[in-house]
Motif scaffolding. Structure first.
Motif, short mmCIF file in Angstrom:
data_model
loop_
_atom_site.label_atom_id
_atom_site.label_comp_id
_atom_site.label_asym_id
_atom_site.label_seq_id
_atom_site.Cartn_x
_atom_site.Cartn_y
_atom_site.Cartn_z
N HIS A 1 0.89 -1.16 0.00
CA HIS A 1 0.00 0.00 0.00
C HIS A 1 0.93 1.22 0.00
O HIS A 1 0.99 1.98 0.96
CB HIS A 1 -0.90 -0.01 1.23
N ARG B 1 0.23 6.63 11.49
CA ARG B 1 -0.66 6.03 12.50
C ARG B 1 0.17 5.55 13.69
O ARG B 1 -0.14 4.54 14.31
CB ARG B 1 -1.50 4.90 11.87
N TYR C 1 -6.27 -4.33 16.57
CA TYR C 1 -6.47 -3.66 15.28
C TYR C 1 -7.95 -3.45 15.02
O TYR C 1 -8.39 -2.39 14.59
CB TYR C 1 -5.83 -4.53 14.18
N ILE D 1 -8.05 2.11 8.89
CA ILE D 1 -8.06 2.52 7.48
C ILE D 1 -8.71 3.89 7.32
O ILE D 1 -8.23 4.75 6.58
CB ILE D 1 -8.80 1.44 6.64
N PHE E 1 -10.89 -6.36 0.30
CA PHE E 1 -10.59 -6.80 1.66
C PHE E 1 -11.79 -7.65 2.11
O PHE E 1 -12.81 -7.13 2.57
CB PHE E 1 -10.39 -5.58 2.56
N HIS F 1 -7.47 -9.81 -0.39
CA HIS F 1 -7.06 -9.93 1.00
C HIS F 1 -8.02 -10.95 1.62
O HIS F 1 -9.22 -10.69 1.69
CB HIS F 1 -7.26 -8.61 1.74
N HIS G 1 -2.43 -12.64 2.54
CA HIS G 1 -2.55 -12.70 4.01
C HIS G 1 -2.55 -14.16 4.47
O HIS G 1 -1.52 -14.71 4.78
CB HIS G 1 -3.80 -11.98 4.54
N ASP H 1 3.38 -6.08 2.38
CA ASP H 1 2.10 -5.48 2.79
C ASP H 1 2.34 -4.08 3.37
O ASP H 1 1.59 -3.63 4.23
CB ASP H 1 1.36 -6.37 3.81
N PRO I 1 0.33 1.77 6.65
CA PRO I 1 0.53 2.47 7.92
C PRO I 1 -0.09 1.78 9.13
O PRO I 1 0.23 2.11 10.27
CB PRO I 1 -0.15 3.81 7.68
N SER J 1 -0.82 -1.95 9.50
CA SER J 1 -0.52 -3.32 9.91
C SER J 1 0.85 -3.83 9.48
O SER J 1 1.22 -4.96 9.83
CB SER J 1 -1.61 -4.28 9.41
#
Ligand code: NIG
Ligand code: FE
Length: 419
Positions: A85, A92, A105, A115, A225, A253, A276, A327, A330, A332
């Protein structure tokens, strides 16, 4: 200009004689040459033994070769990071600290962070400012050996801002000074924007965003996602299916936190990769067997969120080709460094050095449909080459936490040169 890297202590080609992504036993076949010779201009001309290389040079009458002695060094293909990304604004770090002190999370996302907080930042930034931020990060990827990467939208969540992100990616791909290849993915289905009903947003994605993005030729891939609280399997199917109709290649994802049918959707739509897979179950592994879908494993997210790692050993034992990617994002996995990911894959997922190197090169290339251009040092492919200051590829995994990259070549151009 023709270059010759000579006397390379360890030349790792990641050659792919059987074709197809490396899986099962071949996941560990990296094809090395001791005291190897590598002849290249923009493309690889020869990779292998000295005698054959000298013969090749003579037969072709190649003159004016610039030679570099590579004794004590290891050469391998430029890394291919198939899931990033890259483009976002803001930090963050505050959420990171909340997580370290115990919040999950999912809890942070439910409280309006996650997000959505990056979406707010991205919407406030101009295209130009996003470009500059991303260009800086690209330099970090390059420094650590990544020469081809994927980059997703997904922090705009409306027509204007999703397109803005994809235009930044397109411009970066066209203009970056390294010549790095950046493949664009439309991830409008990353989250539902604030104040909008999910069904309306899915309609917006399918009726407006996808057709417009396809018309502007802004995305090679389409991603969703697929997760509890984000997009379910039916929505995933609809979005990926629509993207496919408009010429985009599906990836998703899936199984980051829950199993909700993402793998079925991937198989049905013949996705190029499922990414993932932290919570991938045996039954889902069975469904991926005998497909050509790449399992793109992202142990940086497991580390950063301090959760379970993808079952790499089972994935490989079942003949599913594994790729490794950062991956980079910001929330994960805040790292551009694929070497760190490789170390995690070794210690936490028990992948062998050979499996890891194939996962970060040739299988990454398959996950981006770039297998004919990069991912291995084979005649005719782009000269995407790394040179490390150690005598064996095993040191790449063993000697962790330092960057021993001395040279990176992209399409024949030296973009890192610390010799
Ligand atoms: O791949 N899982 C969804 N997307 C990202 C995280 C994005 C974010 O937190 O900003 C991921 O982990
Ligand atoms: Fe991601």
């Amino acid at each position: 200009m023709t270059h010759l890297f000579k006397n390379i202590s360890n030349l790792v080609t990641c050659a792919n004689p059987e074709g197809g992504p490396k899986r099962g036993k071949t996941q560990g076949d990296i094809y090395t040459v001791e005291n190897g010779f590598l002849l290249f201009d923009k493309n690889i001309l020869y990779a292998g033994k000295e005698s054959d290389c000298r013969k090749f040079i003579k037969e072709r009458g190649i003159k004016g070769i610039r030679e570099t002695d590579c004794a004590g060094k290891t050469a391998m293909p430029g890394f291919v990071d198939s899931h990033t990304h890259l483009v976002f604004a803001g930090s963050r770090s505050d959420e990171y600290e909340m997580r370290i002190s115990g919040c999950s999370y999912e809890e942070i996302a439910a409280a309006g962070g996650g997000i959505k907080s990056t979406v707010n930042s991205v919407r406030k930034h101009s295209k130009n400012s996003l470009y500059k931020i991303s260009e800086k990060r690209l330099a970090n990827f390059i420094k650590h050996g990544t020469t081809t990467l994927e980059a997703k939208s997904g922090y705009g969540l409306d027509v204007r801002n999703e397109i803005k992100m994809l235009e930044v990616i397109r411009e970066l791909n066209a203009k970056n000074k390294f010549g790095a290849d950046i493949l664009p993915t439309f991830l409008g289905a990353h989250a539902v924007p604030k104040g909008m009903k999910k069904s309306d947003y899915v309609d917006l994605i399918c009726y407006e965003m996808i057709p417009m993005i396809a018309r502007k030729n802004l995305a090679v891939f389409i991603d969703v996602f697929c997760e509890k609280g984000y997009f379910d399997a039916a929505e995933t199917r609809r979005i990926l299916g629509t993207g496919k109709k408009f010429g985009m290649i599906p990836k998703l994802h899936s199984e980051q936190f829950n199993t909700i049918g993402g793998i079925d959707a991937a198989v049905e739509l013949n996705a190029i990769s499922v990414d993932h897979l932290e919570v991938l179950k045996k039954k889902e592994i069975g469904k991926l067997r005998k497909t050509n879908i790449i399992a793109a494993l992202l142990p940086g997210a497991s580390y950063f969120l301090d959760m379970v790692y993808p079952p790499a050993r089972e994935i490989i034992a079942n003949g599913i080709p594994a790729a490794l990617a950062t991956d980079f994002n910001p929330g994960s996995s805040m790292t551009e460094n694929l070497q760190t990911i490789m170390s995690l894959a070794s210690v936490k997922m028990k992948m062998s050095a050979e499996e890891i190197i194939n996962a970060a090169t040739i299988n990454g290339a398959y996950a981006l449909y770039r297998q004919n251009l990069c991912g291995s040092l084979e005649k005719g492919k782009q000269s995407d080459i790394l040179l490390f200051d150690f005598p064996s590829y095993k040191d790449l995994i063993y000697h962790f936490g330092v960057n021993l990259l001395q040279v990176a070549v992209k399409k024949g151009k030296f973009i890192v040169n610390e010799l």
